[in-house]
Motif scaffolding. Structure first.
Motif, PDB file in Angstrom:
ATOM      1  N   UNK A   8      -0.253   6.257   5.968  1.00 21.40           N
ATOM      2  CA  UNK A   8      -1.446   5.468   5.621  1.00 21.40           C
ATOM      3  C   UNK A   8      -2.244   6.212   4.548  1.00 21.40           C
ATOM      4  N   UNK A   9      -1.560   6.587   3.463  1.00 17.07           N
ATOM      5  CA  UNK A   9      -2.193   7.391   2.417  1.00 17.07           C
ATOM      6  C   UNK A   9      -3.257   6.644   1.634  1.00 17.07           C
ATOM      7  N   UNK A  10      -3.280   5.314   1.727  1.00 20.31           N
ATOM      8  CA  UNK A  10      -4.221   4.531   0.926  1.00 20.31           C
ATOM      9  C   UNK A  10      -5.236   3.769   1.771  1.00 20.31           C
ATOM     10  N   UNK A  11      -5.454   4.254   2.981  1.00 16.74           N
ATOM     11  CA  UNK A  11      -6.423   3.632   3.871  1.00 16.74           C
ATOM     12  C   UNK A  11      -7.803   3.615   3.214  1.00 16.74           C
ATOM     13  N   UNK A  31       4.253  -1.827  -0.782  1.00 17.23           N
ATOM     14  CA  UNK A  31       4.214  -0.454  -0.275  1.00 17.23           C
ATOM     15  C   UNK A  31       2.776   0.053  -0.146  1.00 17.23           C
ATOM     16  N   UNK A  32       1.966  -0.181  -1.182  1.00 19.81           N
ATOM     17  CA  UNK A  32       0.572   0.261  -1.130  1.00 19.81           C
ATOM     18  C   UNK A  32      -0.191  -0.443  -0.013  1.00 19.81           C
ATOM     19  N   UNK A  33       0.083  -1.729   0.173  1.00 18.21           N
ATOM     20  CA  UNK A  33      -0.590  -2.478   1.234  1.00 18.21           C
ATOM     21  C   UNK A  33      -0.176  -1.983   2.613  1.00 18.21           C
ATOM     22  N   UNK A  34       1.101  -1.699   2.791  1.00 20.96           N
ATOM     23  CA  UNK A  34       1.579  -1.179   4.074  1.00 20.96           C
ATOM     24  C   UNK A  34       0.957   0.175   4.386  1.00 20.96           C
ATOM     25  N   UNK A  35       0.590   0.910   3.331  1.00 15.51           N
ATOM     26  CA  UNK A  35      -0.053   2.216   3.535  1.00 15.51           C
ATOM     27  C   UNK A  35      -1.574   2.114   3.579  1.00 15.51           C
ATOM     28  N   UNK A  36      -2.092   0.894   3.702  1.00 12.82           N
ATOM     29  CA  UNK A  36      -3.514   0.731   3.965  1.00 12.82           C
ATOM     30  C   UNK A  36      -4.380   0.253   2.834  1.00 12.82           C
ATOM     31  N   UNK A 192       3.856   7.868  -4.280  1.00  6.86           N
ATOM     32  CA  UNK A 192       3.624   9.318  -4.278  1.00  6.86           C
ATOM     33  C   UNK A 192       2.679   9.722  -5.393  1.00  6.86           C
ATOM     34  N   UNK A 193       2.961   9.289  -6.624  1.00 11.84           N
ATOM     35  CA  UNK A 193       2.115   9.671  -7.767  1.00 11.84           C
ATOM     36  C   UNK A 193       0.692   9.143  -7.614  1.00 11.84           C
ATOM     37  N   UNK A 194       0.552   7.986  -6.997  1.00 12.83           N
ATOM     38  CA  UNK A 194      -0.777   7.396  -6.838  1.00 12.83           C
ATOM     39  C   UNK A 194      -1.572   8.032  -5.711  1.00 12.83           C
ATOM     40  N   UNK A 195      -0.874   8.720  -4.812  1.00 10.79           N
ATOM     41  CA  UNK A 195      -1.534   9.256  -3.625  1.00 10.79           C
ATOM     42  C   UNK A 195      -2.140  10.632  -3.872  1.00 10.79           C
TER      43      UNK A 195
END
Length: 216
Positions: A8-11, A31-36, A192-195
């Motif tokens: 959940x790196x993008x919560x 992918x981004x949505x699944x990670x929050x 990964x790069x966005x996180x």
């Protein structure tokens, strides 16, 4: 990738992903949505009051002509969509970017050696490598700017290549990992790069092509 295996790196973060209704863009948005993340799909107005991540993925390849045989209108469209639109998007979005925000451009392995059937497309993707370097300096220290260069991915965009069994088999044989990539592979690298896990990476391009690259 199973939802249970995704973090959940993008919560609490807001992400914009352009050209995200299919293919690589869709997989990245998913992918981004699944990670929050709250994901804005190709919108110029709905911005949730802030922006943490922008993935610039829009691209066209309207012609297979050689560069010197290309019509001016074709050259204009390639440059407008593949390069200029990314700059205009960031001009609009930059006032809303948060401290620690991240930009990811989607380039192509064609940026390093433009193939004959996609020469000018490759040139525009090369421009994104330079844009990544320039904006990484210009937008530091509060915003990181990186790039993903996919190899051959069997999406609708590339079906004129991947639907041909002879061409597809040739590409697979030349690729050290002996397969084409997937949209999910590109989404993983982009995420990964966005996180924040990539918080000390900026101005870089990750080639995601199964080892098929002309770089040292």
């Amino acid at each position: 990738m199973e939802k249970s295996k995704i973090g959940r790196r993008f919560e609490g973060k807001v992400a914009i992903v352009t050209a995200s209704t299919q293919g690589i863009g869709f997989s990245i948005a998913q992918r981004l949505a699944l990670e929050g993340a709250s994901v804005v799909i190709s919108s110029r107005k709905q911005k949730y009051g802030k922006i943490d991540v922008i993935v610039s993925n829009a691209a066209v390849n309207p012609s297979v002509d050689a560069i010197l045989d290309s019509h001016e209108s074709t050259l204009d469209k390639l440059w407008e969509v593949n390069v200029k639109t990314s700059i205009l998007l960031l001009q609009d979005a930059s006032p809303h970017l948060t401290k620690g925000s991240s930009i990811v451009f989607i380039s192509s392995i064609a940026a390093y050696q433009p193939p004959s059937s996609m020469s000018m497309y490759g040139v525009t993707k090369t421009a994104l490598l330079g844009l990544t370097k320039a904006l990484a300096t210009e937008m530091a220290p509060h915003t990181r700017v990186n790039c993903v260069a996919p190899g051959t991915i069997p999406t609708r965009f590339a079906r004129f290549i991947t639907d041909n069994d002879i061409i597809r088999n040739t590409i697979e044989e030349k690729t050290p990992l002996k397969r084409l990539g997937t949209a999910e592979d590109m989404a993983a690298a982009t995420a990964f790069l966005a996180s924040d896990e990539a918080s000390y990476i900026t101005g870089e391009t990750i080639v995601v092509a199964g080892g098929m690259s002309s770089r040292l």
